[in-house]
Design a protein around this motif. Sequence first.
Motif, mmCIF file in Angstrom:
data_model
loop_
_atom_site.group_PDB
_atom_site.id
_atom_site.type_symbol
_atom_site.label_atom_id
_atom_site.label_comp_id
_atom_site.label_asym_id
_atom_site.label_seq_id
_atom_site.Cartn_x
_atom_site.Cartn_y
_atom_site.Cartn_z
ATOM 1 N N UNK A 1 -0.615 -17.486 -0.464
ATOM 2 C CA UNK A 1 0.681 -17.548 -0.820
ATOM 3 C C UNK A 1 0.609 -17.947 -2.215
ATOM 4 N N UNK A 2 -0.128 -18.868 -2.741
ATOM 5 C CA UNK A 2 -0.251 -19.408 -4.023
ATOM 6 C C UNK A 2 -0.478 -18.341 -4.953
ATOM 7 N N UNK A 3 -1.789 -17.283 -4.574
ATOM 8 C CA UNK A 3 -2.228 -16.537 -5.401
ATOM 9 C C UNK A 3 -1.064 -15.507 -5.620
ATOM 10 N N UNK A 4 -0.397 -15.095 -4.312
ATOM 11 C CA UNK A 4 0.611 -13.977 -4.208
ATOM 12 C C UNK A 4 1.874 -14.397 -5.536
ATOM 13 N N UNK A 5 2.020 -15.857 -5.268
ATOM 14 C CA UNK A 5 3.102 -16.272 -6.355
ATOM 15 C C UNK A 5 2.952 -16.052 -7.793
ATOM 16 N N UNK A 6 1.807 -16.098 -8.169
ATOM 17 C CA UNK A 6 1.025 -15.646 -9.364
ATOM 18 C C UNK A 6 1.286 -14.257 -9.668
ATOM 19 N N UNK A 7 0.865 -13.479 -8.625
ATOM 20 C CA UNK A 7 0.876 -12.073 -8.760
ATOM 21 C C UNK A 7 2.419 -11.744 -9.018
ATOM 22 N N UNK A 8 3.362 -12.401 -8.271
ATOM 23 C CA UNK A 8 4.559 -11.712 -8.299
ATOM 24 C C UNK A 8 5.080 -11.784 -9.821
ATOM 25 N N UNK A 9 4.596 -12.954 -10.683
ATOM 26 C CA UNK A 9 5.072 -13.266 -11.978
ATOM 27 C C UNK A 9 4.403 -12.174 -13.048
ATOM 28 N N UNK A 10 3.597 -11.464 -12.643
ATOM 29 C CA UNK A 10 2.724 -10.456 -13.590
ATOM 30 C C UNK A 10 3.646 -9.373 -13.905
ATOM 31 N N UNK A 11 3.728 -8.798 -15.304
ATOM 32 C CA UNK A 11 4.428 -7.921 -15.643
ATOM 33 C C UNK A 11 3.674 -6.867 -15.927
ATOM 34 N N UNK A 12 2.540 -6.952 -16.178
ATOM 35 C CA UNK A 12 1.636 -5.614 -16.535
ATOM 36 C C UNK A 12 0.401 -5.403 -15.376
ATOM 37 N N UNK A 13 0.324 -6.099 -14.376
ATOM 38 C CA UNK A 13 -0.389 -5.929 -13.241
ATOM 39 C C UNK A 13 0.115 -5.618 -12.033
ATOM 40 N N UNK A 14 -0.193 -4.713 -11.197
ATOM 41 C CA UNK A 14 0.253 -4.436 -9.956
ATOM 42 C C UNK A 14 -0.898 -4.544 -8.927
ATOM 43 N N UNK A 15 -0.566 -5.223 -7.931
ATOM 44 C CA UNK A 15 -1.724 -5.589 -7.014
ATOM 45 C C UNK A 15 -1.474 -4.574 -5.844
ATOM 46 N N UNK A 16 -2.642 -3.999 -5.349
ATOM 47 C CA UNK A 16 -2.416 -3.029 -4.130
ATOM 48 C C UNK A 16 -3.825 -3.070 -3.465
ATOM 49 N N UNK A 17 -3.524 -2.736 -2.226
ATOM 50 C CA UNK A 17 -4.770 -2.368 -1.258
ATOM 51 C C UNK A 17 -4.862 -3.887 -0.164
ATOM 52 N N UNK A 18 -6.010 -3.744 0.462
ATOM 53 C CA UNK A 18 -6.287 -4.831 1.359
ATOM 54 C C UNK A 18 -6.660 -6.119 0.690
ATOM 55 N N UNK A 19 -7.738 -6.188 -0.182
ATOM 56 C CA UNK A 19 -8.238 -6.947 -0.936
ATOM 57 C C UNK A 19 -7.055 -7.895 -1.776
ATOM 58 N N UNK A 20 -6.252 -7.056 -2.398
ATOM 59 C CA UNK A 20 -5.393 -7.597 -3.271
ATOM 60 C C UNK A 20 -4.247 -8.295 -2.727
ATOM 61 N N UNK A 21 -3.939 -7.746 -1.531
ATOM 62 C CA UNK A 21 -2.756 -8.166 -0.831
ATOM 63 C C UNK A 21 -3.319 -9.180 0.526
ATOM 64 N N UNK A 22 -4.747 -9.212 0.666
ATOM 65 C CA UNK A 22 -5.130 -9.844 1.822
ATOM 66 C C UNK A 22 -4.280 -9.792 2.937
ATOM 67 N N UNK A 23 -4.500 -8.425 3.365
ATOM 68 C CA UNK A 23 -3.978 -7.833 4.610
ATOM 69 C C UNK A 23 -4.571 -6.679 5.151
ATOM 70 N N UNK A 24 -4.788 -6.543 6.460
ATOM 71 C CA UNK A 24 -5.499 -5.556 6.923
ATOM 72 C C UNK A 24 -4.681 -4.398 6.982
ATOM 73 N N UNK A 25 -5.140 -3.200 6.556
ATOM 74 C CA UNK A 25 -4.117 -1.839 6.487
ATOM 75 C C UNK A 25 -4.830 -0.716 7.125
ATOM 76 N N UNK A 26 -4.069 -0.117 7.772
ATOM 77 C CA UNK A 26 -4.516 1.344 8.302
ATOM 78 C C UNK A 26 -4.486 2.270 7.107
ATOM 79 N N UNK A 27 -5.050 3.284 7.141
ATOM 80 C CA UNK A 27 -5.229 4.284 6.071
ATOM 81 C C UNK A 27 -3.685 4.865 5.727
ATOM 82 N N UNK A 28 -2.842 5.114 6.716
ATOM 83 C CA UNK A 28 -1.700 5.723 6.430
ATOM 84 C C UNK A 28 -0.753 4.407 5.757
ATOM 85 N N UNK A 29 -0.810 3.523 6.012
ATOM 86 C CA UNK A 29 -0.168 2.242 5.495
ATOM 87 C C UNK A 29 -0.709 1.961 3.978
ATOM 88 N N UNK A 30 -2.037 2.180 3.739
ATOM 89 C CA UNK A 30 -2.292 2.063 2.265
ATOM 90 C C UNK A 30 -1.635 3.156 1.432
#
Length: 378
Positions: free
Chosen positions: A328-357
């Motif tokens: 949650x602390x890292x995610x708060x920093x990520x939300x403030x980024x203007x020019x960097x988009x975070x996506x996928x299981x490692x960047x969002x610290x979440x298990x995804x199925x392929x269709x969800x990715x």
Amino acid sequence: MTADKEYDFLIVGSGLYGCVFAHEATRRGKRCLIIDKRKHTGGNIRCEEVEGINVHQYGAHIFHTNDKGIWDYVNSFVEFNRYTNSPVANYKGEFYNLPFNMNTFYQLWKVKTPAEAMEKIKSQVEASKVGVPTNLHEQALSLVGTDIYEKLIKGYTEKQWGRPAEQLPAFIIKRLPMRFTFDNNYFDDKYQGVPIGGYNKLTERLLEGIEVRLETDYFADREKWDAMTDQIVFTGNIDQFYDYQFGRLEYRSLRFEHQVYDTPNHQGNAVINYTEREIPYTRTIEHKHFEFGNQPKTVVTAEYPEEWTPEKEAYYPINDARNTKIFQQYNELARQEKYTLFGGRLATYKYYDMHQVIASALHAVAVKFQEKPVCQQN
């Protein structure tokens, strides 16, 4: 893209999220560069052809979704077959159908009707005398009773997480689906299958016309890569992106052992789970069955769960209280980024199925280009 920048987007990581975003941005006239520290594209859906068989290098990947838009999307790149996932559990030489259904209940207790199965489960749940579950052991007993838990859940789960069930949090098992029909189809989703010819065909089509540089570590020369673009799509470890300033996030890892057998059919099913604690691997995968192959030889992979260290591949996030707080602390920093988009299981610290990715990548594209989202994120 500003005049002094070489690319519109730098995409760090060539897994499904990175491939889909790069493809869609390229379709919209943007110039993309993908870099990946591995020797190949595709992330964990990478296949390798062995003895004419498409071997899933990082474990079984069966595509499944209820979203027709997502299904049509992936089939626009490669045709998917109608493989139906019907794993079998092996407990001390006894075989049981998965998911838990009337075939399983008959194999356990010789019950023949849903009413008999429900009564058996109910009686075992009541006999366990669990109040409010405080750990996974109690949670599972309160849901399915003793027999299913002891034979089909306990050992497998302890291997997967590397801890006794009594030491695992109850929330890991929020529910245990049970089917009171004779149906061995593991997924409830309307659409499921495997790409004919392997997942590489999907990622290669997604990456057509896009520059990709492999064996390239973003963090080895971060300033150089940042200087090439105004916009980054980051799919790596979010804690590493922020120099671990709040601490390291934890994962479970996996190790795979692939073996060729000089026989056309070794285990008779694509996936067999080994649910007793004493066998060190959680499952074996016979890859040819994903595509109904008839090759003279076969390839079987044993999947071993492992403790994660930074040198190993991160597979499953450990979403306990400690790690959730750190993320949650890292995610708060990520939300403030203007020019960097975070996506996928490692960047969002979440298990995804392929269709969800894929859905999340398409949603990010729609937001980025101010378009109406076309796919659900389910």
